[in-house]
Design a protein around this motif. Sequence first.
Motif, PDB file in Angstrom:
ATOM      1  N   SER A   6      -9.513   9.820 -10.167  1.00 26.08           N
ATOM      2  CA  SER A   6     -10.724   9.868  -9.233  1.00 26.08           C
ATOM      3  C   SER A   6     -10.615  11.249  -8.288  1.00 26.08           C
ATOM      4  N   SER A   7     -11.219  11.307  -7.364  1.00 32.22           N
ATOM      5  CA  SER A   7     -11.200  12.975  -6.808  1.00 32.22           C
ATOM      6  C   SER A   7     -10.313  12.756  -5.487  1.00 32.22           C
ATOM      7  N   SER A   8      -9.702  11.788  -5.407  1.00 33.69           N
ATOM      8  CA  SER A   8      -8.764  11.723  -4.078  1.00 33.69           C
ATOM      9  C   SER A   8      -7.624  12.651  -4.508  1.00 33.69           C
ATOM     10  N   PRO A   9      -6.956  13.269  -3.275  1.00 34.80           N
ATOM     11  CA  PRO A   9      -6.176  14.289  -3.433  1.00 34.80           C
ATOM     12  C   PRO A   9      -4.401  13.665  -3.843  1.00 34.80           C
ATOM     13  N   ALA A  10      -4.426  12.496  -3.533  1.00 35.06           N
ATOM     14  CA  ALA A  10      -3.038  11.950  -4.265  1.00 35.06           C
ATOM     15  C   ALA A  10      -3.033  10.410  -3.981  1.00 35.06           C
ATOM     16  N   PRO A  11      -2.175   9.708  -4.705  1.00 33.20           N
ATOM     17  CA  PRO A  11      -1.989   8.236  -4.283  1.00 33.20           C
ATOM     18  C   PRO A  11      -1.817   7.960  -2.949  1.00 33.20           C
ATOM     19  N   SER A  12      -2.246   6.478  -2.561  1.00 31.95           N
ATOM     20  CA  SER A  12      -1.982   6.218  -1.222  1.00 31.95           C
ATOM     21  C   SER A  12      -0.338   6.425  -0.596  1.00 31.95           C
ATOM     22  N   GLN A  25       0.574  -1.636  -4.398  1.00 32.16           N
ATOM     23  CA  GLN A  25      -0.799  -1.573  -4.140  1.00 32.16           C
ATOM     24  C   GLN A  25      -1.654  -2.554  -4.822  1.00 32.16           C
ATOM     25  N   GLY A  26      -1.570  -2.736  -6.064  1.00 31.20           N
ATOM     26  CA  GLY A  26      -2.249  -3.774  -6.901  1.00 31.20           C
ATOM     27  C   GLY A  26      -2.293  -5.207  -6.030  1.00 31.20           C
ATOM     28  N   LEU A  28      -1.372  -5.890  -3.064  1.00 27.52           N
ATOM     29  CA  LEU A  28      -1.747  -5.859  -1.715  1.00 27.52           C
ATOM     30  C   LEU A  28      -3.287  -6.100  -1.951  1.00 27.52           C
ATOM     31  N   GLU A  29      -3.792  -5.283  -2.831  1.00 33.19           N
ATOM     32  CA  GLU A  29      -5.540  -5.075  -2.609  1.00 33.19           C
ATOM     33  C   GLU A  29      -6.014  -6.522  -3.277  1.00 33.19           C
ATOM     34  N   LEU A  30      -5.522  -7.099  -4.508  1.00 31.72           N
ATOM     35  CA  LEU A  30      -6.103  -8.135  -5.019  1.00 31.72           C
ATOM     36  C   LEU A  30      -5.397  -9.584  -4.273  1.00 31.72           C
ATOM     37  N   GLY A  31      -4.308  -9.669  -3.855  1.00 29.97           N
ATOM     38  CA  GLY A  31      -4.006 -10.341  -2.914  1.00 29.97           C
ATOM     39  C   GLY A  31      -4.846 -10.546  -1.578  1.00 29.97           C
ATOM     40  N   SER A  32      -5.373  -9.496  -1.025  1.00 30.95           N
ATOM     41  CA  SER A  32      -6.083  -9.576   0.090  1.00 30.95           C
ATOM     42  C   SER A  32      -7.323 -10.131  -0.454  1.00 30.95           C
ATOM     43  N   VAL A  33      -7.990  -9.878  -1.374  1.00 33.93           N
ATOM     44  CA  VAL A  33      -9.047 -10.686  -2.029  1.00 33.93           C
ATOM     45  C   VAL A  33      -9.142 -12.019  -2.164  1.00 33.93           C
ATOM     46  N   ALA A  34      -7.778 -12.594  -2.553  1.00 31.57           N
ATOM     47  CA  ALA A  34      -7.655 -14.067  -2.361  1.00 31.57           C
ATOM     48  C   ALA A  34      -7.652 -14.403  -0.856  1.00 31.57           C
ATOM     49  N   VAL A  35      -7.000 -13.900  -0.152  1.00 27.87           N
ATOM     50  CA  VAL A  35      -6.871 -14.335   1.321  1.00 27.87           C
ATOM     51  C   VAL A  35      -8.368 -14.248   2.038  1.00 27.87           C
ATOM     52  N   VAL A  36      -8.999 -13.215   1.810  1.00 23.62           N
ATOM     53  CA  VAL A  36     -10.367 -12.970   2.330  1.00 23.62           C
ATOM     54  C   VAL A  36     -11.204 -13.962   1.906  1.00 23.62           C
ATOM     55  N   SER A  37     -11.321 -14.188   0.637  1.00 22.19           N
ATOM     56  CA  SER A  37     -12.250 -15.218  -0.036  1.00 22.19           C
ATOM     57  C   SER A  37     -12.041 -16.674   0.319  1.00 22.19           C
ATOM     58  N   PRO A 129      -1.308  -1.105 -11.265  1.00 26.54           N
ATOM     59  CA  PRO A 129      -1.598  -2.015 -10.432  1.00 26.54           C
ATOM     60  C   PRO A 129      -2.596  -3.115 -10.648  1.00 26.54           C
ATOM     61  N   TYR A 130      -3.329  -2.839 -11.614  1.00 29.08           N
ATOM     62  CA  TYR A 130      -4.292  -4.084 -12.317  1.00 29.08           C
ATOM     63  C   TYR A 130      -3.438  -5.193 -12.707  1.00 29.08           C
ATOM     64  N   LEU A 131      -2.726  -5.243 -13.529  1.00 28.10           N
ATOM     65  CA  LEU A 131      -1.850  -6.093 -13.950  1.00 28.10           C
ATOM     66  C   LEU A 131      -0.870  -6.940 -12.897  1.00 28.10           C
ATOM     67  N   SER A 132      -0.161  -6.114 -11.949  1.00 24.17           N
ATOM     68  CA  SER A 132       0.570  -6.860 -11.104  1.00 24.17           C
ATOM     69  C   SER A 132      -0.301  -7.515 -10.138  1.00 24.17           C
ATOM     70  N   GLY A 133      -1.576  -7.061  -9.706  1.00 28.46           N
ATOM     71  CA  GLY A 133      -2.491  -7.598  -8.919  1.00 28.46           C
ATOM     72  C   GLY A 133      -2.784  -9.098  -9.468  1.00 28.46           C
ATOM     73  N   LEU A 134      -3.277  -8.785 -10.790  1.00 29.06           N
ATOM     74  CA  LEU A 134      -3.783 -10.186 -11.458  1.00 29.06           C
ATOM     75  C   LEU A 134      -2.517 -11.219 -11.366  1.00 29.06           C
ATOM     76  N   ALA A 135      -1.304 -10.679 -11.856  1.00 31.82           N
ATOM     77  CA  ALA A 135      -0.186 -11.532 -11.660  1.00 31.82           C
ATOM     78  C   ALA A 135      -0.202 -12.470 -10.301  1.00 31.82           C
ATOM     79  N   VAL A 136      -0.231 -11.638  -9.342  1.00 33.07           N
ATOM     80  CA  VAL A 136      -0.105 -12.331  -8.131  1.00 33.07           C
ATOM     81  C   VAL A 136      -1.222 -13.059  -7.679  1.00 33.07           C
ATOM     82  N   TYR A 137      -2.521 -12.811  -8.174  1.00 30.36           N
ATOM     83  CA  TYR A 137      -3.608 -13.543  -7.979  1.00 30.36           C
ATOM     84  C   TYR A 137      -3.557 -14.805  -8.821  1.00 30.36           C
TER      85      TYR A 137
END
Length: 525
Positions: A6-12, A25-26, A28-37, A129-137
């Motif tokens: 992407s165009s972002s200067p650096a990873p978070s 980060q994966g 946290l991101e997908l884990g927050s999807v589970a919690v918010v939903s 991050p994609y696979l780690s987030g799916l594992a947590v989900y």
Amino acid sequence: MNSQVSSSPAPSADRRGVPMPLWLQGVLELGSVAVVSYLLVLLTVLMVWLADGSDSLGLAGSFVLSGQVWLLAHVTPLQVAMDPGAGLPATTGTLNLVPLGLTLVPFALAWRAGGRLARACWEGQFWQPYLSGLAVYSAAGAVAGLLFGTGEIAASPGAAAVFPLVPVALGAFVGAYRASRSLPGLIGVNAAAWVERTSQYSRWAGSYVWAVLRAGFVAAVAGVGVGATLLAAALLWNWNDVVNVYQRLGTGVPGDTALTGLQLGYLPNLAVYALAWATGAGFEVGAGTRVSPLGTDAGPVPMLPALAALPPAELPAWSLAVLVLPVLAGVLAGWWFLREGENHLDDWMALRLPARWITFPLATLLTGLLIGAVAGVLVMLLSWLAHGSLGLGRLTVVGPDGLDVLLWFGAEVAVGAVLGYVLGPWLEHEPPFAPSRGVPGEKLGRRGTRRRRRAEAAARRTMRSAGRVAPEAAGGAVGEPDPRAGQSRRAAGAGAEPSGSAEAFDVDAPTGPEESAEASGPPER
């Protein structure tokens, strides 16, 4: 050097400026999807309970019911075992009628999360991050299956660990692709570079297949729009009947609110049912009840206000006109495919057989069939998602049959795609077989540009195969469109090569006699 996706200067990074690990980060991101939903569902259920919509539910029951709705929204089947004393004719069954409106919530949240993950990754790192987030989900789904199971409604922990990944994995990947606009950046494999190294016929085949897939998607989206329009028209036409059902139920404001929320969750399902009805395949609302424009087998239906908009048993003869609507979706897809200018099946057939009165109808017919097949498969998948069972009594069969929808909608879209491709030139205000009429410096558009590039490539291959210099070196202007582009290159020099060769095909190449005279020697062809 690896390029960033992407165009972002650096990873978070965290507050200390240390880059956050991608796998974390994966999570946290997908884990927050589970919690918010889940919190969104819980908030809705708590509002109904606090408004005295259900006296026997209680606070603990609200949490459990929210978890069960969360699992069902994530396409997880629930096992139902009701007490026979509840007045229901069946005691056990499977509840898998997914409310697609609620499924869109985790899908949309995962879409946003996938975009943020793609912007935080370098090329080829998205899988971390994609696979780690799916594992947590998946783990969250298994925990939900264990915590929110009761003696009456429960989900298998294995199913609860797998099925929630369907909307989340798809949403995260699509969101990441939309944010990065680079499939090689996500998967780490540059498929476009590999395609460039293949033969011209392979590139033509790839472009043709990709255009057919997108045209089928256009037809499927148009079909869903047709279903949504018919559903809205039916609800407006039968609005008095819908209000009467609310009044007969007498559930009060909290109950009406909960019932309306339930119907909103199943609104996309009803749109798919309306599309299946318009195709002629029809749908079922319980065993023994089939609704179709070809005939309706009426039977008892649940007291759901939206079902008051079902068509009556006796339909007028003009109701068969709805079968034209899926054909119009196919016309749109065929017109779109024509504007793409990627009908390389027609190109390939013209190379093998110069008789256009044979190759054009045959290529158009085959292309229409392929577009119809793609659109039929996509709508069949939607029908399978919208089809299900409430697990009780007659309501074990609700929704359309996927194979019937595939056959009906696929055939109608195929007919429409052929019509759209044939009528497209008149819709574009140009004759169907007109050559390019461009002049130097004129903008040809996407279709004309691709045609000109194919002409240039064919001309260069012709010069190389003949052992001569390239047209650019000889002073020719291959890339310049010419008003004489409609003349065939075979007409410039009879007998120069067999009519079935690849270079003898492209009728749009600017190789008129005067242009050839500017180069060294007489006309090449």
